[in-house]
Write a protein that holds these residues in place. Structure first.
Motif, short mmCIF file in Angstrom:
data_model
loop_
_atom_site.label_atom_id
_atom_site.label_comp_id
_atom_site.label_asym_id
_atom_site.label_seq_id
_atom_site.Cartn_x
_atom_site.Cartn_y
_atom_site.Cartn_z
N ILE A 266 2.49 3.80 13.77
CA ILE A 266 2.22 3.57 12.35
C ILE A 266 3.42 2.89 11.71
CG2 ILE A 266 1.67 4.66 10.14
CD1 ILE A 266 0.41 6.96 11.65
N GLN A 267 3.16 1.85 10.95
CA GLN A 267 4.21 1.11 10.26
C GLN A 267 4.74 1.92 9.08
OE1 GLN A 267 2.97 -2.83 9.26
NE2 GLN A 267 4.78 -3.28 7.97
N ALA A 268 6.05 1.79 8.79
CA ALA A 268 6.68 2.61 7.75
C ALA A 268 6.29 2.17 6.34
CB ALA A 268 8.20 2.59 7.91
N ASP A 269 6.26 0.89 6.04
CA ASP A 269 5.88 0.38 4.72
C ASP A 269 6.70 0.97 3.57
OD1 ASP A 269 3.89 -1.23 5.77
OD2 ASP A 269 2.31 0.27 5.50
N GLN A 270 8.02 0.99 3.73
CA GLN A 270 8.87 1.63 2.74
C GLN A 270 8.78 0.96 1.36
OE1 GLN A 270 10.89 4.51 3.33
NE2 GLN A 270 10.90 4.45 1.10
N GLU A 271 8.75 -0.37 1.32
CA GLU A 271 8.72 -1.08 0.05
C GLU A 271 7.41 -0.82 -0.70
OE1 GLU A 271 9.02 -5.63 -1.72
OE2 GLU A 271 9.75 -5.20 0.32
N LYS A 272 6.29 -0.89 0.01
CA LYS A 272 4.99 -0.61 -0.62
C LYS A 272 4.94 0.82 -1.14
CE LYS A 272 2.36 -3.84 2.28
NZ LYS A 272 1.30 -3.93 3.32
N LEU A 273 5.50 1.73 -0.35
CA LEU A 273 5.50 3.14 -0.73
C LEU A 273 6.33 3.37 -1.98
CD1 LEU A 273 4.54 5.95 0.12
CD2 LEU A 273 6.65 6.18 1.42
N ALA A 274 7.44 2.69 -2.11
CA ALA A 274 8.29 2.83 -3.29
C ALA A 274 7.54 2.39 -4.54
CB ALA A 274 9.57 2.02 -3.10
N GLN A 275 6.78 1.29 -4.45
CA GLN A 275 5.98 0.81 -5.58
C GLN A 275 4.90 1.84 -5.94
OE1 GLN A 275 4.33 -2.99 -4.57
NE2 GLN A 275 6.33 -3.90 -4.07
N PHE A 276 4.26 2.36 -4.92
CA PHE A 276 3.19 3.36 -5.10
C PHE A 276 3.75 4.59 -5.80
CE2 PHE A 276 0.25 6.65 -3.99
CZ PHE A 276 -0.98 6.04 -3.85
N LYS A 277 4.89 5.07 -5.33
CA LYS A 277 5.51 6.28 -5.87
C LYS A 277 5.96 6.08 -7.31
CE LYS A 277 8.96 9.74 -4.43
NZ LYS A 277 9.82 9.75 -5.62
N ALA A 278 6.50 4.89 -7.62
CA ALA A 278 7.02 4.62 -8.95
C ALA A 278 5.91 4.63 -10.00
CB ALA A 278 7.74 3.28 -8.96
#
Length: 533
Positions: A266-278
């Motif tokens: 599974i890919q980490a997708d840290q940048e997308k996750l940060a946007q989602f969380k914000a």
């Protein structure tokens, strides 16, 4: 903004096929529900035995019985503990993580189940006092386990079978009810065969077999066994991927944990996750939370509250079904055996099938429909019982009465007793899921206490007119629950982020209460507009 379908770990969880690990989670979480149900229900099988052993008064020329206030407190103190535990562990589950506190609930349940059986003292009040103390903390652990189990399973499940998986965990509560009656029945039968007492009319001392003091203690202590057996496996569970990703913000760890669980990369997708969380940083006590989720929270708390008033009061009429209530002359162990037997059959024929009907149908017809039908059928059967109570409690109509009573239990389990547990685990965002489930469950426990301490006190003298009024009132409480269900929405077939609006795909004004309908040419859920109903 990134949506849940664009974040690899959430997409993997939503679309994963059922694997061995899902079964493992169901067994581990379900064992907690089983243990809690057994511990809560088994007190009903021994409560009359406690009265005969510790509160016999020779001057009354009647078998011993717990004073009414003691009776209510022994039964109700665990409910108070459950309410407190739900609040505390629900909040901790969102703040510290589901798994960090999940093991604590199991330890607490095991220790307090054993200590309840070891209740000590040199007087009846001392024994009952220590029993109530340990059952409060037992309830505290059960309350936490109850809320965390629902949250964990919902966050591990895929969107297609999530309702089935959560319902399967909750169905273990029905198994716990059955085993509470079965274990009590078997143990009392074993001791009865070896130490059979006399009838009360023949000997007002030995009618309460001294050896029976071991029986109730063993029944309570056996509640620790399933908790002990699953503790190791519970501690091996990783934190849910949704909590790790959306609350801790650690996409890499979430991808690693869930990749190992689901046996995929599974890919980490840290940048997308940060946007989602914000986009979801608003606090629980805020106008934004109320705008997005206020209606649903009112819906889950009111329906659970109303259900538990009726559900906890359903045993108002048991004394006209249980033969032991009409046979005060039998020995203490014989009474416990017959009480346990009757409770076992009512749980087995009523509650138990209802839970598994929910498991089978919940992802076919949806939560909304099941809850509406359940509330309406409970209203119907309780109203019939209330109106015809004095007629049907007669000996020649007892089977009609018993059938209506069992059907009420069935539509409680294949109805709001299951769905009120499931919906709060789906409707709210990850950051508040455990807390909101706890608030909904606490509302239910408040309803239970009204049933135990309020309704029960009203009918304690067995007055037929009072019982009729109480049953009719409970029927209309179910009808109010039917209408309060309109405050929640159907969640079938949608991801948790779509349901809560975390991914921005839906807002509160677009969240209908009507069920989700699937089209014939796509697997994507189609939401029925309000004006098409």
């Amino acid at each position: 903004m990134a949506t849940s379908s664009n974040i690899a770990v959430l997409n993997a969880l939503d679309n994963a096929s059922i694997q061995w690990y899902h079964v493992n989670v169901i067994v581990i979480a379900g064992t907690g529900l089983f243990t809690g149900a057994y511990d809560m229900f088994c007190i009903s099988t021994i409560i009359k035995l406690l009265g005969r052993l510790y509160y016999h008064d020779h001057s009354t020329n009647m078998p011993g019985r717990l004073p009414h206030n003691f009776n209510n407190f022994v039964i109700g103190v665990a409910l108070v503990g459950t309410l407190t535990g739900q609040l505390v562990f629900g909040w901790l589950g969102d703040k510290l993580g589901r798994n960090r506190v999940y093991g604590i609930t199991l330890i607490l349940m095991a220790i307090c189940a054993i200590c309840s059986g070891l209740s000590f003292g040199f007087s009846p009040k001392a024994v009952m006092g220590t029993l109530c103390f340990f059952r409060f903390w037992l309830g505290f652990g059960i309350g936490g386990d109850y809320t965390l189990s629902a949250t964990i399973v919902s966050e591990y499940a895929n969107k297609k079978t999530r309702g089935t998986l959560i319902a399967a965990v909750f169905a273990m509560q029905g198994v716990g009810y059955v085993f509470a009656g079965l274990v009590s029945m078997i143990l009392s039968r074993i001791f009865l065969d070896k130490y059979k007492g006399t009838r009360f009319s023949d000997d007002d001392i030995l009618y309460a077999e001294p050896e029976a003091d071991y029986v109730w203690r063993i029944v309570l202590m056996l509640g620790a066994l399933p908790a002990i057996l699953t503790f190791y496996w519970r501690m091996k569970m990783p934190e849910t991927g949704r909590y790790t990703a959306l609350i801790k913000g650690n996409a890499e760890l979430a991808a690693s944990d869930m990749g190992r669980v689901l046996d995929m990369e599974i890919q980490a997708d840290q940048e997308k996750l940060a946007q989602f969380k914000a986009a979801n940083e608003y606090p629980l006590l805020s106008k934004e939370f109320f705008r997005r989720h206020g209606r649903h929270l009112i819906g889950t708390t009111t329906t659970w509250f109303l259900l538990d008033i009726a559900f906890s009061s359903q045993h108002l009429t048991q004394k006209h079904i249980f033969t032991t209530m009409r046979r005060a002359n039998i020995s203490a162990l014989q009474e416990m055996f017959e009480t346990s037997r009757d409770m076992f059959f009512i749980a087995f024929l009523g509650s138990f099938p209802g839970y598994w009907f929910t498991v089978y149908f919940i992802d076919k017809i949806g939560r909304f429909c099941i809850q509406l039908v359940g509330f309406f059928m409970m209203f119907k059967f309780m109203l019939i019982i209330g109106i015809s109570y004095d007629y049907m409690k007669k000996e020649n109509h007892k089977w009609t009465f018993a059938a209506l009573y069992v059907l009420t239990f069935f539509f409680s389990s294949f109805g709001p007793n299951s769905t009120t547990f499931i919906l709060p685990a789906e409707l709210f965002p990850t950051r508040f899921r455990s807390t909101c489930h706890a608030l909904s469950a606490v509302s239910g426990r408040a309803g239970s206490m009204i049933g135990v301490f309020g309704v029960q006190n009203y009918v304690k003298d067995g007055n037929v007119n009072k019982i009729k009024k109480a049953m009719i009132l409970l029927a209309f409480i179910n009808l109010v629950g039917f209408f309060c269900t309109l405050l929640v929405r159907e969640t079938m077939g949608l991801s948790l982020e779509e349901i809560s609006g975390e991914d921005g795909s839906l807002n509160e004004t677009q969240m209908p209460t009507l069920p989700v309908r699937r089209t014939t040419n796509t697997m994507q859920p189609h939401v029925v507009p309000q004006d098409s109903a």
